[in-house]
Design an enzyme around this catalytic site. Sequence first.
Site, PDB file in Angstrom:
ATOM      1  N   ARG A 309       0.828  -1.208   0.000  1.00 27.42           N
ATOM      2  CA  ARG A 309       0.000   0.000   0.000  1.00 27.42           C
ATOM      3  C   ARG A 309       0.858   1.252   0.000  1.00 27.42           C
ATOM      4  O   ARG A 309       0.541   2.239  -0.665  1.00 27.42           O
ATOM      5  CB  ARG A 309      -0.938  -0.025   1.215  1.00 27.42           C
ATOM      6  CG  ARG A 309      -2.100  -0.976   1.022  1.00 27.42           C
ATOM      7  CD  ARG A 309      -2.896  -1.217   2.280  1.00 27.42           C
ATOM      8  NE  ARG A 309      -4.043  -2.077   1.995  1.00 27.42           N
ATOM      9  CZ  ARG A 309      -4.803  -2.646   2.915  1.00 27.42           C
ATOM     10  NH1 ARG A 309      -4.531  -2.458   4.191  1.00 27.42           N
ATOM     11  NH2 ARG A 309      -5.821  -3.408   2.568  1.00 27.42           N
ATOM     12  N   TYR A 452      -6.035   0.008  -6.472  1.00 22.82           N
ATOM     13  CA  TYR A 452      -5.113  -1.032  -6.005  1.00 22.82           C
ATOM     14  C   TYR A 452      -5.146  -1.221  -4.485  1.00 22.82           C
ATOM     15  O   TYR A 452      -5.259  -0.262  -3.725  1.00 22.82           O
ATOM     16  CB  TYR A 452      -3.680  -0.659  -6.381  1.00 22.82           C
ATOM     17  CG  TYR A 452      -3.164  -1.221  -7.681  1.00 22.82           C
ATOM     18  CD1 TYR A 452      -3.677  -2.380  -8.248  1.00 22.82           C
ATOM     19  CD2 TYR A 452      -2.122  -0.596  -8.344  1.00 22.82           C
ATOM     20  CE1 TYR A 452      -3.183  -2.879  -9.435  1.00 22.82           C
ATOM     21  CE2 TYR A 452      -1.606  -1.086  -9.528  1.00 22.82           C
ATOM     22  CZ  TYR A 452      -2.147  -2.237 -10.075  1.00 22.82           C
ATOM     23  OH  TYR A 452      -1.651  -2.727 -11.247  1.00 22.82           O
ATOM     24  N   GLU A 453      -4.943  -2.478  -4.060  1.00 21.75           N
ATOM     25  CA  GLU A 453      -4.713  -2.839  -2.651  1.00 21.75           C
ATOM     26  C   GLU A 453      -5.790  -2.326  -1.709  1.00 21.75           C
ATOM     27  O   GLU A 453      -5.529  -1.875  -0.617  1.00 21.75           O
ATOM     28  CB  GLU A 453      -3.344  -2.316  -2.189  1.00 21.75           C
ATOM     29  CG  GLU A 453      -2.178  -2.742  -3.043  1.00 21.75           C
ATOM     30  CD  GLU A 453      -2.123  -4.251  -3.247  1.00 21.75           C
ATOM     31  OE1 GLU A 453      -2.547  -5.001  -2.355  1.00 21.75           O
ATOM     32  OE2 GLU A 453      -1.675  -4.684  -4.316  1.00 21.75           O
ATOM     33  N   GLY A 454      -7.042  -2.450  -2.124  1.00 24.64           N
ATOM     34  CA  GLY A 454      -8.140  -1.888  -1.350  1.00 24.64           C
ATOM     35  C   GLY A 454      -8.354  -0.460  -1.799  1.00 24.64           C
ATOM     36  O   GLY A 454      -7.447   0.376  -1.720  1.00 24.64           O
ATOM     37  N   GLN A 459      -9.423   2.290   2.302  1.00 23.90           N
ATOM     38  CA  GLN A 459      -8.308   2.782   3.111  1.00 23.90           C
ATOM     39  C   GLN A 459      -8.795   3.787   4.153  1.00 23.90           C
ATOM     40  O   GLN A 459      -8.355   3.770   5.315  1.00 23.90           O
ATOM     41  CB  GLN A 459      -7.253   3.448   2.225  1.00 23.90           C
ATOM     42  CG  GLN A 459      -6.654   2.578   1.152  1.00 23.90           C
ATOM     43  CD  GLN A 459      -5.959   1.355   1.716  1.00 23.90           C
ATOM     44  OE1 GLN A 459      -5.251   1.445   2.702  1.00 23.90           O
ATOM     45  NE2 GLN A 459      -6.171   0.218   1.095  1.00 23.90           N
TER      46      GLN A 459
END
Length: 602
Positions: A309, A452-454, A459
Amino acid sequence: MFAKLVNFNYFIKIMTIYTAPVEDMMFLYENLRNNKNYNEIEKYKDVTPDLVKNILEEAAKINQNIILPLAKSGDENPTVLENGIVRTPPGYKEAYKKYIEDGWTSLSCDPKFGGQGMPKTVSAFFDEMLSSACLSFKLYSELSIGAYNCINHHATDEIKNRYLPKMVEGKWSGTMCLTEPVCGTDLGLLKTKAVEQKDGSFKLSGQKIFITSGDHDLTENIIHLVIARASDSPSGTKGISLFLVPKFIVKDDGSIGPRNGVSTGSIESKMGIKGSATCVLNFDDAVGYMIGPKNKGLNSMFTMMNLERIVVGIQGLGISEIAYQNSVNYAKERKQGKAHNGKNQNGGADLIIEHADIRKSLLNMKSIIEGERALCFWLSQQTEVSLYHSDEKIRREASELVSLMTPVVKSMFTDLGMEITSDAMQIFGGYGYTKDQGIEQLYRDNRITPIYEGTNSVQAIDLVFRKLVNKESDIINKYIESLKKDLSSNNQELKNFNEKLENSLKTLIKFTDWIKDKMQKSKNDVSAACNDYLKVLGYVAVAHSWIKVLEVSYKNYETNKQFYEDKINTAKYYFERVLPRIESHYITAVSGSDYIMSHKFN
């Protein structure tokens, strides 16, 4: 490590320009590396500024000369799946060969496995350069480093010794296989099954989608880290385990064996990063090996995801930097209209950089980018302290700061990357909308980073519901108190900047108290405010980083007036034009959510 650079003569002309900001990076490394806890880490005592400068200068060469041309090549000639084989764009294989020969995959890895052992304060700079030059190419090695970190933290020594040396060398790459057709962020819904075998291995069956670098022709083997549910595990996230599944079985002597039960179903056709293979992977009785404890797979995988992240945030920073550089370059060449107090006294058009509105856009980009880079450098130091400091209490406190700031860096840098690439297109005008200049590609390539990545909303929810309201440790108040200490300076040159940050800090405190109160009364109000809270915290954190830069700039002003005057003026823009955004975020957030939740969407 640094072999003589090879000139690859690709068949396309590079329309975007890029010069790695080595001077600014070295300014940070030489002047803001004053973290006492970081400097106490024994393993980095020999990492001198001269060594770092040498590394960054060589990194600049390979990114500017070899990797930058790949961006347009990959966009115009995307990855393809032919007869079960994924082929990368022209030039990628040659560049990757050079890339691993020079040891770039091993930069931050443990020397025990063949790495160079550089700290993240150095590797983060390289990540930024690589993101600027060609994000698609970067993704082939980026996930490998993430997989390396996960295996290094959670696997047995036998697995580490078998897989990590080749991954560090770059001969083997890695992936992270989470998402399935039935589940994205909600991983508890996953369907992939793992059946234990008599020899302790497992056979995995299922399908994973959106797998970055899931298959390609750059490396001899691909090491997939796959989350799946063992046949006797409970449902939901409590029953998820993590498995290492190689594309090719690795024999006892370390050599490549037969193909495993992993195949590529298709490659996604995407808006951007077209040179990166985003794959649908099918696992059919694929042999895998459990990493970490059974049913604790998400804990193990989060080692990779959390570091990733931060790296995704750096992607947004890197793309912002190249968008800014090209905007400045274009503004210095393009003539359009008459500027007030323009330099052309013959009645002709002036360069657009002489127009106040264009200058405002450029300073907006610059003030955000340089503040983000300083914040990232601070976070890199905290990450190293959280991993390697000898004092457990100091490690824990640094880990809390990293935990608090990770969703901020991931979301802020990528959201502002969209703002900056959009403004770059606007500066280029009609040319920005065409493919020839390469600016619209930066916009398209960056668009995946807020997802990306959540996603960035995920977030923000993570920040507020898990980090902000933490029963074990009041991380946010610790962070706020540390900022207050830094603002207690009597330095008159910083007085105006400190006052503005103090006022913003008051808003952050009010917002924090509102969140904590609403957490007991209306979670919908809190949920609707998460993104705004993240941005308020982010703008404050970047301003705090600028304060540290300003302290050095005023102190060392006479040694390099032009450089430090530029820093001071850029900081003024941030404090006058960017930091005030937090008031808007606060005011709109505390208006609540009743009118949102009661609306009828027909």
